[in-house]
Design a protein around this motif. Structure first.
Motif, mmCIF file in Angstrom:
data_model
loop_
_atom_site.group_PDB
_atom_site.id
_atom_site.type_symbol
_atom_site.label_atom_id
_atom_site.label_comp_id
_atom_site.label_asym_id
_atom_site.label_seq_id
_atom_site.Cartn_x
_atom_site.Cartn_y
_atom_site.Cartn_z
ATOM 1 N N TYR A 1 0.833 -1.195 0.000
ATOM 2 C CA TYR A 1 0.000 0.000 0.000
ATOM 3 C C TYR A 1 0.870 1.248 0.000
ATOM 4 O O TYR A 1 1.982 1.252 0.521
ATOM 5 C CB TYR A 1 -0.865 0.043 1.281
ATOM 6 N N TYR B 1 0.083 5.229 1.323
ATOM 7 C CA TYR B 1 -0.779 6.212 1.959
ATOM 8 C C TYR B 1 -0.018 7.533 1.978
ATOM 9 O O TYR B 1 1.197 7.566 1.838
ATOM 10 C CB TYR B 1 -1.089 5.818 3.404
ATOM 11 N N GLN C 1 0.025 11.594 4.041
ATOM 12 C CA GLN C 1 -0.523 12.492 5.055
ATOM 13 C C GLN C 1 -0.023 13.896 4.764
ATOM 14 O O GLN C 1 1.175 14.177 4.905
ATOM 15 C CB GLN C 1 -0.115 12.058 6.460
ATOM 16 N N LYS D 1 -5.398 14.017 7.941
ATOM 17 C CA LYS D 1 -5.401 12.589 8.258
ATOM 18 C C LYS D 1 -4.604 11.797 7.230
ATOM 19 O O LYS D 1 -4.259 12.285 6.158
ATOM 20 C CB LYS D 1 -6.838 12.072 8.312
ATOM 21 N N VAL D 2 -4.303 10.572 7.605
ATOM 22 C CA VAL D 2 -3.610 9.652 6.708
ATOM 23 C C VAL D 2 -4.618 9.171 5.670
ATOM 24 O O VAL D 2 -5.701 8.682 6.015
ATOM 25 C CB VAL D 2 -3.039 8.460 7.504
ATOM 26 N N PHE E 1 -5.563 6.940 2.107
ATOM 27 C CA PHE E 1 -5.236 5.822 1.236
ATOM 28 C C PHE E 1 -4.988 6.321 -0.185
ATOM 29 O O PHE E 1 -5.733 7.138 -0.713
ATOM 30 C CB PHE E 1 -6.397 4.833 1.255
ATOM 31 N N SER F 1 -3.613 0.222 -3.338
ATOM 32 C CA SER F 1 -3.213 -1.090 -2.839
ATOM 33 C C SER F 1 -2.770 -1.945 -4.016
ATOM 34 O O SER F 1 -3.242 -1.766 -5.147
ATOM 35 C CB SER F 1 -4.350 -1.764 -2.070
ATOM 36 N N SER G 1 -4.975 -3.347 -6.869
ATOM 37 C CA SER G 1 -6.260 -3.927 -6.493
ATOM 38 C C SER G 1 -7.294 -2.847 -6.178
ATOM 39 O O SER G 1 -8.485 -3.061 -6.359
ATOM 40 C CB SER G 1 -6.126 -4.893 -5.320
ATOM 41 N N GLU G 2 -6.828 -1.701 -5.730
ATOM 42 C CA GLU G 2 -7.741 -0.596 -5.470
ATOM 43 C C GLU G 2 -6.955 0.706 -5.459
ATOM 44 O O GLU G 2 -5.783 0.720 -5.085
ATOM 45 C CB GLU G 2 -8.460 -0.792 -4.131
ATOM 46 N N MET H 1 3.692 13.661 3.517
ATOM 47 C CA MET H 1 4.449 12.503 3.980
ATOM 48 C C MET H 1 3.832 11.292 3.309
ATOM 49 O O MET H 1 2.610 11.103 3.379
ATOM 50 C CB MET H 1 4.307 12.414 5.501
ATOM 51 N N PHE I 1 3.577 7.249 3.064
ATOM 52 C CA PHE I 1 3.848 6.039 3.832
ATOM 53 C C PHE I 1 3.581 4.813 2.980
ATOM 54 O O PHE I 1 2.529 4.680 2.370
ATOM 55 C CB PHE I 1 2.949 5.969 5.072
ATOM 56 N N LEU J 1 -1.830 -3.616 9.024
ATOM 57 C CA LEU J 1 -0.808 -3.121 8.117
ATOM 58 C C LEU J 1 0.397 -2.675 8.926
ATOM 59 O O LEU J 1 0.260 -2.105 10.007
ATOM 60 C CB LEU J 1 -1.337 -1.920 7.331
ATOM 61 N N PHE K 1 3.538 -0.173 8.706
ATOM 62 C CA PHE K 1 3.928 1.023 7.974
ATOM 63 C C PHE K 1 5.418 1.281 8.064
ATOM 64 O O PHE K 1 6.060 0.980 9.088
ATOM 65 C CB PHE K 1 3.189 2.246 8.540
ATOM 66 N N TYR L 1 -3.922 2.949 15.708
ATOM 67 C CA TYR L 1 -2.511 3.136 15.425
ATOM 68 C C TYR L 1 -2.015 4.305 16.260
ATOM 69 O O TYR L 1 -2.731 5.260 16.530
ATOM 70 C CB TYR L 1 -2.269 3.436 13.950
ATOM 71 N N PRO M 1 2.827 5.259 11.231
ATOM 72 C CA PRO M 1 1.892 4.741 12.231
ATOM 73 C C PRO M 1 2.314 3.346 12.690
ATOM 74 O O PRO M 1 2.762 2.529 11.895
ATOM 75 C CB PRO M 1 0.563 4.677 11.483
ATOM 76 N N GLY N 1 -9.162 8.019 10.761
ATOM 77 C CA GLY N 1 -9.679 9.234 11.359
ATOM 78 C C GLY N 1 -8.607 10.304 11.346
ATOM 79 O O GLY N 1 -7.480 10.083 10.892
ATOM 80 N N THR N 2 -8.956 11.467 11.853
ATOM 81 C CA THR N 2 -8.045 12.615 11.820
ATOM 82 C C THR N 2 -7.032 12.607 12.954
ATOM 83 O O THR N 2 -6.111 13.407 12.957
ATOM 84 C CB THR N 2 -8.838 13.919 11.873
#
Lengths: 112, 113
Positions: free
Chosen positions: A33, A35, A37, A42-43, A45, A48, A55-56, A89, A91, A101, A103, B36, B44, B104-105
């Protein structure tokens, strides 16, 4: 303890340049994956990858983004022509068959 | 589209007391939930998870509670320690999405002496 490793830890680039972020997932993991931020947010997606194909993917992952696993160990994220709003950032994460997962520590991308 | 919400951006707790971090979700298809922990400039780190078939999961000082009818989960840390100071993210996924996590945030927990 096995871990996900990412390089570079920080990259500064000019707008419009191509960037490749690299990841070495945990060796027996099958799902990979990316991701990101954005600072203070928020982190999110991005994409994947399983069995050598996507896959997504999210709406963020447009035609400027691509991923590949060129040699069975590295998992790369390429941004073809960076924009200011790509500063974030990034990840990488991986997992085995199920569960959580794992990271990496992230690659900070700064687009000027 | 905030499918996973953490309404408290920050929380301060004294060392030794209980920390309670809350998370709400809107997507009833979510069937797996995770917490996380994140330190600055690090990725995380997985803490604890819970499947929707359970309402509680405990691991040492960490307990996650799930209330499906309220679409709410919480993380309890007892006793809180200064090393617990970090940002805590709630995440959710559902079967069939290759475990794509929706985060979430985050809530910044500060454990004071």
């Amino acid at each position: 303890e096995p871990e996900v490793t990412q390089t570079p830890s920080h990259q500064v680039t000019q707008m419009g340049q191509e960037v490749i972020l690299r990841c070495v997932p945990i060796s027996n993991h099958l799902y990979f994956y990316w991701y990101r931020q954005i600072l203070g947010q928020k982190v999110e997606f991005l994409v994947s990858f399983y069995n050598n194909e996507i896959s997504e993917k999210s709406e963020i992952f447009d035609d400027q983004f691509s991923v590949e696993r060129p040699d069975g160990s590295n998992f790369t994220l390429k941004i073809r022509s960076t924009k200011l709003e790509d500063s974030a950032m990034y990840f990488c994460a991986s997992r085995a068959g199920g569960g959580e997962l794992f990271f990496g520590e992230g690659s900070r991308l700064t687009v000027l | 589209d905030q499918q996973v919400k953490q309404n408290s951006p920050s929380l301060s707790v004294q060392e030794g007391r209980i920390s309670i971090l809350n998370c709400d979700y809107t997507n009833s298809m979510f069937d797996y939930f995770l917490w996380y922990k994140k330190y600055p400039a690090e990725g995380p780190t997985f803490l604890i998870s819970i499947s929707s078939i359970k309402d509680k999961n405990e691991d040492g000082r960490f307990t996650v509670f799930l209330n499906k009818s309220a679409k709410h989960l919480s993380l309890h840390i007892v006793p809180s320690q200064p090393g617990d100071s970090a940002v805590y993210f709630c995440a959710a996924s559902y079967t069939g999405t290759a475990s794509k996590l929706t985060f979430g945030t985050g809530t910044r927990l500060q454990v004071t002496l």
